[in-house]
Motif scaffolding. Sequence first.
Motif: not given
Length: 100
Positions: A1-8, A26-32, A88-90
């Motif tokens: 889940m982290f790899f796909y969020g890397l730039p590019g 990139s969409i900032p958010g929060r994980m609960r 968190a970030e999507v």
Amino acid sequence: MFFYGLPGVLPRMIAEAGMEPGGAISIPGRMRFADAAEAVEAAVLGGPLAGLFVNRLDGAAQAEVRDALTAHVESLAEPDGAGISLPAEVVAAVGRIPQG
């Protein structure tokens, strides 16, 4: 889940799939989570190194990783009603199938 969020990464994967990358945001958010322990468990077992953690680390090393992650989570956590929330970030990307 982290790899796909890397730039590019997502635009590159779209191109490798034969599509035309249309952009990414990139969409900032929060994980609960209920508590820090639940957040650590999600990071350990749902993260990119889950197999390494489970199959290659002995009990002492796993405990050391959990302790370090717990300290990190607790430094970022904000109370959120019945639990905690963490930053968190999507990342969302769009691809177009070429016409022709």
